[in-house]
Design a protein around this motif. Sequence first.
Motif, PDB file in Angstrom:
ATOM      1  N   ALA A 136       0.824  -1.207   0.000  1.00 40.91           N
ATOM      2  CA  ALA A 136       0.000   0.000   0.000  1.00 40.91           C
ATOM      3  C   ALA A 136       0.859   1.257   0.000  1.00 40.91           C
ATOM      4  O   ALA A 136       0.541   2.244  -0.678  1.00 40.91           O
ATOM      5  CB  ALA A 136      -0.933  -0.008   1.213  1.00 40.91           C
ATOM      6  N   ASN A 137       1.952   1.224   0.751  1.00 38.63           N
ATOM      7  CA  ASN A 137       2.841   2.383   0.801  1.00 38.63           C
ATOM      8  C   ASN A 137       3.509   2.632  -0.551  1.00 38.63           C
ATOM      9  O   ASN A 137       3.688   3.789  -0.965  1.00 38.63           O
ATOM     10  CB  ASN A 137       3.903   2.170   1.879  1.00 38.63           C
ATOM     11  N   LEU A 138       3.863   1.547  -1.254  1.00 35.09           N
ATOM     12  CA  LEU A 138       4.454   1.703  -2.578  1.00 35.09           C
ATOM     13  C   LEU A 138       3.444   2.282  -3.557  1.00 35.09           C
ATOM     14  O   LEU A 138       3.770   3.160  -4.360  1.00 35.09           O
ATOM     15  CB  LEU A 138       4.972   0.356  -3.084  1.00 35.09           C
ATOM     16  N   ARG A 139       2.208   1.800  -3.484  1.00 34.44           N
ATOM     17  CA  ARG A 139       1.172   2.343  -4.367  1.00 34.44           C
ATOM     18  C   ARG A 139       0.966   3.827  -4.096  1.00 34.44           C
ATOM     19  O   ARG A 139       0.835   4.640  -5.023  1.00 34.44           O
ATOM     20  CB  ARG A 139      -0.138   1.575  -4.150  1.00 34.44           C
ATOM     21  N   SER A 140       0.972   4.200  -2.834  1.00 32.90           N
ATOM     22  CA  SER A 140       0.817   5.597  -2.466  1.00 32.90           C
ATOM     23  C   SER A 140       2.014   6.427  -2.940  1.00 32.90           C
ATOM     24  O   SER A 140       1.842   7.553  -3.442  1.00 32.90           O
ATOM     25  CB  SER A 140       0.656   5.723  -0.944  1.00 32.90           C
ATOM     26  N   ALA A 141       3.219   5.879  -2.783  1.00 35.41           N
ATOM     27  CA  ALA A 141       4.412   6.596  -3.231  1.00 35.41           C
ATOM     28  C   ALA A 141       4.401   6.793  -4.742  1.00 35.41           C
ATOM     29  O   ALA A 141       4.828   7.848  -5.247  1.00 35.41           O
ATOM     30  CB  ALA A 141       5.667   5.830  -2.805  1.00 35.41           C
ATOM     31  N   GLU A 142       3.922   5.804  -5.476  1.00 33.68           N
ATOM     32  CA  GLU A 142       3.819   5.949  -6.925  1.00 33.68           C
ATOM     33  C   GLU A 142       2.832   7.041  -7.301  1.00 33.68           C
ATOM     34  O   GLU A 142       3.099   7.862  -8.204  1.00 33.68           O
ATOM     35  CB  GLU A 142       3.401   4.612  -7.539  1.00 33.68           C
ATOM     36  N   ASP A 143       1.692   7.069  -6.628  1.00 37.67           N
ATOM     37  CA  ASP A 143       0.697   8.105  -6.918  1.00 37.67           C
ATOM     38  C   ASP A 143       1.238   9.497  -6.609  1.00 37.67           C
ATOM     39  O   ASP A 143       1.015  10.445  -7.376  1.00 37.67           O
ATOM     40  CB  ASP A 143      -0.578   7.841  -6.111  1.00 37.67           C
ATOM     41  N   ARG A 144       1.951   9.631  -5.484  1.00 35.62           N
ATOM     42  CA  ARG A 144       2.511  10.936  -5.149  1.00 35.62           C
ATOM     43  C   ARG A 144       3.592  11.351  -6.143  1.00 35.62           C
ATOM     44  O   ARG A 144       3.728  12.536  -6.483  1.00 35.62           O
ATOM     45  CB  ARG A 144       3.079  10.906  -3.727  1.00 35.62           C
ATOM     46  N   ALA A 145       4.381  10.364  -6.609  1.00 33.91           N
ATOM     47  CA  ALA A 145       5.426  10.682  -7.583  1.00 33.91           C
ATOM     48  C   ALA A 145       4.820  11.135  -8.911  1.00 33.91           C
ATOM     49  O   ALA A 145       5.313  12.078  -9.541  1.00 33.91           O
ATOM     50  CB  ALA A 145       6.325   9.464  -7.798  1.00 33.91           C
ATOM     51  N   VAL A 146       3.749  10.470  -9.351  1.00 34.64           N
ATOM     52  CA  VAL A 146       3.077  10.879 -10.586  1.00 34.64           C
ATOM     53  C   VAL A 146       2.483  12.276 -10.431  1.00 34.64           C
ATOM     54  O   VAL A 146       2.580  13.123 -11.338  1.00 34.64           O
ATOM     55  CB  VAL A 146       1.986   9.861 -10.966  1.00 34.64           C
ATOM     56  N   LEU A 147       1.876  12.530  -9.291  1.00 33.40           N
ATOM     57  CA  LEU A 147       1.309  13.852  -9.044  1.00 33.40           C
ATOM     58  C   LEU A 147       2.395  14.919  -9.048  1.00 33.40           C
ATOM     59  O   LEU A 147       2.210  16.011  -9.621  1.00 33.40           O
ATOM     60  CB  LEU A 147       0.565  13.854  -7.707  1.00 33.40           C
ATOM     61  N   ALA A 148       3.541  14.629  -8.433  1.00 36.51           N
ATOM     62  CA  ALA A 148       4.639  15.592  -8.419  1.00 36.51           C
ATOM     63  C   ALA A 148       5.168  15.836  -9.823  1.00 36.51           C
ATOM     64  O   ALA A 148       5.495  16.973 -10.189  1.00 36.51           O
ATOM     65  CB  ALA A 148       5.758  15.082  -7.514  1.00 36.51           C
ATOM     66  N   ARG A 149       5.253  14.801 -10.636  1.00 40.72           N
ATOM     67  CA  ARG A 149       5.701  14.971 -12.017  1.00 40.72           C
ATOM     68  C   ARG A 149       4.722  15.838 -12.803  1.00 40.72           C
ATOM     69  O   ARG A 149       5.126  16.732 -13.562  1.00 40.72           O
ATOM     70  CB  ARG A 149       5.838  13.609 -12.684  1.00 40.72           C
ATOM     71  N   ASP A 150       3.424  15.589 -12.625  1.00 39.76           N
ATOM     72  CA  ASP A 150       2.421  16.401 -13.318  1.00 39.76           C
ATOM     73  C   ASP A 150       2.490  17.859 -12.867  1.00 39.76           C
ATOM     74  O   ASP A 150       2.283  18.780 -13.683  1.00 39.76           O
ATOM     75  CB  ASP A 150       1.027  15.837 -13.056  1.00 39.76           C
ATOM     76  N   ASN A 151       2.780  18.081 -11.591  1.00 38.97           N
ATOM     77  CA  ASN A 151       2.896  19.454 -11.102  1.00 38.97           C
ATOM     78  C   ASN A 151       4.102  20.170 -11.725  1.00 38.97           C
ATOM     79  O   ASN A 151       4.059  21.370 -11.989  1.00 38.97           O
ATOM     80  CB  ASN A 151       3.002  19.466  -9.586  1.00 38.97           C
ATOM     81  N   VAL A 152       5.190  19.425 -11.922  1.00 42.56           N
ATOM     82  CA  VAL A 152       6.352  20.023 -12.585  1.00 42.56           C
ATOM     83  C   VAL A 152       5.992  20.419 -14.011  1.00 42.56           C
ATOM     84  O   VAL A 152       6.349  21.512 -14.496  1.00 42.56           O
ATOM     85  CB  VAL A 152       7.545  19.047 -12.574  1.00 42.56           C
ATOM     86  N   THR A 153       5.284  19.528 -14.706  1.00 42.54           N
ATOM     87  CA  THR A 153       4.867  19.844 -16.079  1.00 42.54           C
ATOM     88  C   THR A 153       3.970  21.071 -16.111  1.00 42.54           C
ATOM     89  O   THR A 153       4.136  21.974 -16.955  1.00 42.54           O
ATOM     90  CB  THR A 153       4.133  18.639 -16.685  1.00 42.54           C
ATOM     91  N   ALA A 154       3.001  21.124 -15.174  1.00 39.52           N
ATOM     92  CA  ALA A 154       2.091  22.271 -15.128  1.00 39.52           C
ATOM     93  C   ALA A 154       2.832  23.554 -14.764  1.00 39.52           C
ATOM     94  O   ALA A 154       2.562  24.630 -15.322  1.00 39.52           O
ATOM     95  CB  ALA A 154       0.964  21.992 -14.133  1.00 39.52           C
ATOM     96  N   SER A 155       3.771  23.458 -13.824  1.00 38.68           N
ATOM     97  CA  SER A 155       4.528  24.643 -13.410  1.00 38.68           C
ATOM     98  C   SER A 155       5.422  25.142 -14.534  1.00 38.68           C
ATOM     99  O   SER A 155       5.611  26.357 -14.709  1.00 38.68           O
ATOM    100  CB  SER A 155       5.358  24.326 -12.158  1.00 38.68           C
TER     101      SER A 155
END
Length: 402
Positions: A136-155
């Motif tokens: 579960a922690n790995l799944r959560s870490a993957e989701d947070r990493a994808v969100l952070a990547r999308d935020n970099v793209t948006a920024s």
Amino acid sequence: MSLRIRRLLLAGTLLFSSGPLWAEPVTLPDALRQGLESSPRVSQAKAKADAAEARARQAGVSPNPELSLEVENFAGSGAFQGLRSIETTLALSQRIELGGKRSARVEVARAERDFAFLSYKSALADLERDIRFAHANLRSAEDRAVLARDNVTASDELLRTAKVLVEVGRDPPLRELRAQAQLAEAKAEQARTFGELLVARQLLATLIGSADGEPTATIMSEDAPPTLPPDTETLDVQLAFAERGAALARVRLARADAVPDITGSAGVRRFGEGRETAFVAGISIPLPVRDRNRGNIDAAQSDSLAAESGLALARLDANRARYEARMLLGAAEMRYEALAGPGIAQAEEALRLAQLGYNAGKFSLLELLDAQSTLTQAKLNLIEARLDRARALAALIRANAQ
């Protein structure tokens, strides 16, 4: 931070920014199966259970008889010179256990075997809980990493827009500096989430004994919360029961050891001078005038009292763990349902409108950044709620383990 770790994070972040570094996906059932097959924790507990089973078999074996040969009256003086007066005795002796030692020893060994087997089951349950946590922690870490990547793209896109608006004179240069700061923050967050992702991957790989150091957790349908009748004893309580049973058996064994054993013997004696033979027999028994095993008896009784208290404590802890896990699971489910509702869609729509308004000159950059931050926080809350539910479910499954 070491230079090697810095390079690893930098390289991983750069690669991750162009696409997810997904390795071979691992489902939760596959992770549980691999962990149970390869975990040193499980193999150690299994070996201890096998050793306890072997000791239980050995405990019922009676003492071996003893064969002795005794030679007397030779190489002396006078009539006993040479071998003329030699006497040879061949005897067989057997120690006879009294006081119920054998049955008490068997009882202790069987109780310890039961305890070792329950400890093995406990190791399985603990490993399952830890793997559920890690997955579960790995799944959560993957989701947070994808969100952070999308935020970099948006920024990054926002910074390009801000530069254009500053160049045409619609926004002051301060807006471009703010957009640059936003992009720097997004990249820093991306590096942090990628580091957490690497740690989460390594933890799961270690628990399941995977040669792939970068597994990825696939999304699975949530398990139904386990149910258990209130009066059913959990695995931890059963383990405390077994410990108490072993302690009581050791009290009986200590008392049995205080009873002296009898050793009987019988044999044949041959007299060298006349070649005559005769039968001999004997019996011996220790006199318990000094050692009555009182120290071991008192220690075993104290251990028994401690095991009794341990059983009561195990019941209290089991009830508390089950209640706490149920409450946390219920709260996590309610939170997840609330966050998985229209909130995300509304935040996404608000960001879209803010983007349009910013491009049209109706909204400021700060309003756009606020809308983007609101959407990011809503997604993070949803990720955390899903993780909390998985953790609470794993804790409840462990608390109800049989």
